[in-house]
Write a protein that holds these residues in place. Structure first.
Motif, short mmCIF file in Angstrom:
data_model
loop_
_atom_site.label_atom_id
_atom_site.label_comp_id
_atom_site.label_asym_id
_atom_site.label_seq_id
_atom_site.Cartn_x
_atom_site.Cartn_y
_atom_site.Cartn_z
N TYR A 104 18.12 47.82 37.54
CA TYR A 104 17.75 46.49 37.06
C TYR A 104 17.11 45.66 38.17
CZ TYR A 104 20.94 47.94 33.38
OH TYR A 104 21.56 48.64 32.38
N PRO A 105 15.93 46.06 38.64
CA PRO A 105 15.28 45.32 39.73
C PRO A 105 14.83 43.92 39.32
CG PRO A 105 13.80 46.99 38.84
CD PRO A 105 15.15 47.23 38.21
N LEU A 106 14.66 43.69 38.01
CA LEU A 106 14.25 42.36 37.57
C LEU A 106 15.42 41.38 37.49
CD1 LEU A 106 11.56 42.81 34.76
CD2 LEU A 106 11.25 42.06 37.11
N ARG A 107 16.64 41.86 37.65
CA ARG A 107 17.79 40.96 37.56
C ARG A 107 17.76 39.87 38.63
NH1 ARG A 107 23.29 43.90 36.72
NH2 ARG A 107 22.57 44.95 38.62
N PRO A 108 17.60 40.20 39.93
CA PRO A 108 17.49 39.11 40.92
C PRO A 108 16.24 38.26 40.70
CG PRO A 108 17.04 41.24 41.93
CD PRO A 108 17.59 41.52 40.56
N TRP A 109 15.15 38.88 40.26
CA TRP A 109 13.92 38.14 39.97
C TRP A 109 14.18 37.10 38.89
CZ3 TRP A 109 11.10 38.07 35.30
CH2 TRP A 109 9.81 37.51 35.38
N LEU A 110 14.94 37.48 37.87
CA LEU A 110 15.22 36.60 36.75
C LEU A 110 16.19 35.49 37.14
CD1 LEU A 110 14.48 36.37 33.76
CD2 LEU A 110 16.52 37.74 33.23
N TYR A 111 17.26 35.85 37.84
CA TYR A 111 18.27 34.85 38.23
C TYR A 111 17.69 33.80 39.18
CZ TYR A 111 21.87 37.88 36.20
OH TYR A 111 22.63 38.62 35.34
N THR A 112 16.68 34.18 39.96
CA THR A 112 16.15 33.27 40.98
C THR A 112 15.24 32.21 40.38
OG1 THR A 112 16.23 35.15 42.49
CG2 THR A 112 15.07 33.22 43.26
N GLN A 162 11.97 36.96 44.30
CA GLN A 162 11.17 37.24 43.10
C GLN A 162 10.06 38.23 43.40
OE1 GLN A 162 10.01 33.47 41.15
NE2 GLN A 162 11.62 34.06 39.70
N PHE A 163 9.44 38.05 44.54
CA PHE A 163 8.35 38.95 44.92
C PHE A 163 8.81 40.40 45.04
CE2 PHE A 163 6.83 40.91 48.94
CZ PHE A 163 5.70 41.50 48.43
N VAL A 164 9.89 40.61 45.78
CA VAL A 164 10.38 41.97 46.01
C VAL A 164 10.95 42.55 44.72
CG1 VAL A 164 11.99 43.39 47.33
CG2 VAL A 164 10.85 41.45 48.42
N GLY A 165 11.62 41.73 43.90
CA GLY A 165 12.15 42.22 42.63
C GLY A 165 11.05 42.70 41.70
N SER A 166 9.99 41.93 41.57
CA SER A 166 8.87 42.35 40.71
C SER A 166 8.19 43.58 41.28
CB SER A 166 7.87 41.20 40.55
OG SER A 166 7.31 40.83 41.81
N SER A 167 8.06 43.64 42.61
CA SER A 167 7.45 44.81 43.24
C SER A 167 8.26 46.07 42.97
CB SER A 167 7.33 44.57 44.75
OG SER A 167 6.85 45.72 45.41
N ALA A 168 9.59 45.96 43.08
CA ALA A 168 10.44 47.12 42.81
C ALA A 168 10.33 47.55 41.36
CB ALA A 168 11.89 46.77 43.15
N PHE A 169 10.22 46.59 40.46
CA PHE A 169 10.09 46.93 39.03
C PHE A 169 8.75 47.61 38.77
CE2 PHE A 169 8.93 45.60 34.63
CZ PHE A 169 9.91 46.35 33.97
N PHE A 170 7.68 47.10 39.37
CA PHE A 170 6.37 47.73 39.20
C PHE A 170 6.39 49.18 39.69
CE2 PHE A 170 4.12 43.36 39.62
CZ PHE A 170 4.55 43.02 38.36
N THR A 171 7.04 49.40 40.82
CA THR A 171 7.12 50.75 41.38
C THR A 171 7.91 51.66 40.44
OG1 THR A 171 7.05 49.82 43.61
CG2 THR A 171 7.81 52.10 43.40
N ARG A 172 8.95 51.12 39.83
CA ARG A 172 9.81 51.91 38.95
C ARG A 172 9.09 52.36 37.69
NH1 ARG A 172 13.37 50.57 34.60
NH2 ARG A 172 15.12 52.02 34.43
N ILE A 173 8.28 51.49 37.09
CA ILE A 173 7.69 51.80 35.79
C ILE A 173 6.31 52.44 35.89
CG2 ILE A 173 8.95 49.92 34.73
CD1 ILE A 173 6.36 48.30 34.66
N SER A 174 5.66 52.41 37.06
CA SER A 174 4.30 52.94 37.18
C SER A 174 4.27 54.43 36.90
CB SER A 174 3.74 52.66 38.57
OG SER A 174 3.55 51.29 38.77
N ASP A 175 3.30 54.82 36.12
CA ASP A 175 3.10 56.24 35.81
C ASP A 175 2.67 56.95 37.09
OD1 ASP A 175 2.33 58.73 34.89
OD2 ASP A 175 1.45 57.93 33.04
N PRO A 176 3.44 57.95 37.58
CA PRO A 176 3.09 58.60 38.84
C PRO A 176 1.77 59.33 38.81
CG PRO A 176 4.84 59.79 37.73
CD PRO A 176 4.67 58.51 36.99
N VAL A 177 1.29 59.68 37.61
CA VAL A 177 0.02 60.40 37.51
C VAL A 177 -1.15 59.51 37.90
CG1 VAL A 177 -1.52 61.60 35.92
CG2 VAL A 177 0.93 61.96 35.76
#
Length: 563
Positions: free
Chosen positions: A381-389, A434-449
């Motif tokens: 849940y990388p967006l959790r700190p992003w959301l709470y902040t 917020q910056f790092v949380g969104s960055s972690a989420f982007f990394t998590r969902i990005s299609d590796p291909v």
């Protein structure tokens, strides 16, 4: 580097960005990603599942390469474990070159998005500053031409040098042109707003184009086992360049500091000429730097395919919901990011004091970036700190508005200045989370291909959300401000001589009549309050439920299918 009033810089251990005060810009266009474990077992994918998927998934990896990248990844999203090896001398030289290139790219950004608004503030209205703020848009929109930079080149000269050297030569020449004309433009900047905006927009555009090529060069400039150091080079280079052109330049440009320390005052013209010389010198250095050969590709097919991938991603419902959330979710603190620092300077805060506050905040941001990235934004849940902040960040925006309202008469006391520094650090800390949380989420969902294109598109949504409200905020402040010119003879009030004292023309007329501008209603408070109300409503009704729903989706839900 998400958000905007370019006063602070946030660092991410995973995907570094260029950052402003309470604001983040993602300057790099990622060209590689760490391949994570696919949710489905590679050996267990049956023909029935493939048929259900419909269109075939575009892949750049064969089965063996997929398996090799998947092995050794912790929890499906970790980093490939490798034994620590000494960095070869060639890679060390490459890292020095990357740091220098990124530093030169940060110089125009620090000027256009940091120093110039404060230098121009005394002579321009907020509406005119809004026009100048448009010069930062190319860095948010570089996805539109990044496929061209990646695909069109002269193989005999070098795939990356084909773009880096021309862009650097153009950037250096533009800085030389500005240095030769800046005195004329600054004598009466209100008559040259369009010209100033055009030249600095061009400066940012060519710097952004060079950034695309430099990001791509890291793939061959560094050995595969040391590619992770590319992020470190970008962080050091870009942040140092931006920091130099913003905080350091504002301090050395100050007449007060020059007199206090007995040093010559650094003019904008001399500063630009120095970096023009550096740009030309690095171009000569690059002429003797050989590129490693990359596999040749059909440029037209590559460009068409990348744009097709971008369009396919934009049609996904998850991507549309995420884009809407990031583009409108930051309005709650947009007024604070765009105008609060300018208002404090208008109230009497010295530019050199502001520079010192940012200087003190800089090391705290480095620590905060590491702390948030290594602990709080990991897991499912990388967006959790992003959301709470969101709540404390909107709260700090409210506090900043009250600080402006009750700003003491200059000079600012030491106690109040310490309070400002603490408030700046806390505001920056929430922005970093917020910056790092969104960055972690982007990394998590990005299609590796297609990780590079995917990450670039997601970062573009975040950057647009940072930039687009700024123009409207600054314009609205002037629109909703009511100020009249009062004529005073000694202690006697004689009346009003002008119906407005908001525009530069009205202020000039009032000054000619020896009058004083009386602000009846300051649009800053109305705009700030409106932004915060919208931000709270949007956060409760859309951002919160959407963020929890999106991060609950499996990574396979974000895969791109191309026909």
């Amino acid at each position: 580097m998400d958000d905007t009033n370019f006063q602070n810089i946030a660092l991410s251990p995973r995907t570094p960005r260029f950052t402003p005060h309470a604001g983040r810009f993602s300057p790099r266009t990622p060209r590689f990603s760490l391949y994570r474990k696919f949710e489905a077992d590679l050996d267990g994918l049956g023909e029935e599942e493939e048929e259900d998927e419909g269109d075939a998934e575009v892949t750049l990896l064969d089965e063996e390469e997929r398996r090799r990248y998947a092995e050794g990844l912790e929890d499906g999203y970790g980093v490939v474990e490798r034994s620590q090896q000494p960095i070869p001398a060639e890679d060390k030289r490459a890292m020095v070159l990357l740091c220098v290139l990124y530093l030169i790219q940060g110089i125009p950004l620090g000027l256009a998005l940091g120093s110039m608004p404060f230098i121009l503030q005394k002579q321009l209205s907020y509406s005119q500053l809004a026009t100048f703020a448009l010069c930062g848009y190319p860095y948010s929109l570089k996805l539109l031409w990044s496929p061209i930079v990646d695909s069109v080149f002269f193989s005999s000269f070098g795939r990356r040098k084909s773009w880096i050297i021309p862009m650097q030569l153009i950037t250096g020449t533009l800085m030389l042109y500005i240095s030769l004309n800046i005195q004329r433009l600054m004598d009466n900047p209100s008559h040259h707003v369009t010209h100033l905006t055009n030249v600095f927009t061009a400066l940012v555009f060519f710097s952004a184009t060079q950034d695309i090529a430099v990001d791509g060069w890291t793939l061959t400039l560094l050995s595969p086992e040391n590619l992770s150091y590319a992020s470190t080079c970008q962080t050091i280079g870009l942040n140092t360049g931006y920091f130099t052109s913003y905080t350091v330049f504002l301090a050395l440009n100050s007449e007060t500091i020059a007199e206090k320390w007995g040093i010559p005052r650094l003019t904008l013209s001399a500063y630009l000429r120095f970096w023009c010389f550096v740009s030309y010198s690095v171009c000569v250095w690059l002429l003797f730097k050989k590129e490693r050969k990359e596999e040749a590709t059909n440029s037209k097919i590559a460009i068409r395919q990348v744009y097709k991938q971008i369009w396919s991603m934009c049609k996904m419902r998850h991507i549309q919901a995420l884009a809407f959330m990031f583009i409108f979710g930051k309005i709650g603190f947009a007024a604070n990011d765009a105008a609060t620092s300018l208002k404090m300077v208008e109230k009497g805060l010295q530019r050199e004091d502001l520079a010192v506050a940012v200087l003190i905040n800089f090391p705290f941001q480095i620590v905060a970036g590491w702390l948030v990235g290594s602990r709080w934004s990991r897991g499912e849940y990388p967006l959790r700190p992003w959301l709470y902040t969101f709540w404390p960040r909107i709260g700090f925006a409210l506090t900043a508005m009250l600080i402006v309202y009750w700003f003491p008469s200059p000079p600012v006391s030491a106690g109040f200045f310490v309070f400002l520094v603490i408030h700046t650090i806390l505001t920056s800390f929430t922005s970093t989370i917020q910056f790092v949380g969104s960055s972690a989420f982007f990394t998590r969902i990005s299609d590796p291909v297609i990780g590079g294109t995917y990450m670039t598109l997601l970062n573009t949504f975040s950057n647009i959300g940072t930039m687009w409200p700024k123009w409207f905020v600054l314009k609205s402040i002037d629109k909703f401000t009511i100020a009249t010119c009062q004529l005073v003879d000694d202690s006697s009030y004689l009346g009003e001589a002008a119906t407005e004292c908001v525009s530069q023309r009205g202020k000039a007329l009032c000054a000619d009549l020896d009058g004083t501008c009386l602000v009846v209603r300051d649009g800053y408070y109305l705009v700030s309050t409106s932004c915060m109300i919208f931000g709270v409503v949007f956060l409760v009704l859309y951002t919160t439920p959407t963020a929890w729903r999106l991060q609950a989706l499996s990574p396979s839900s974000w895969r791109v299918k191309l026909s």
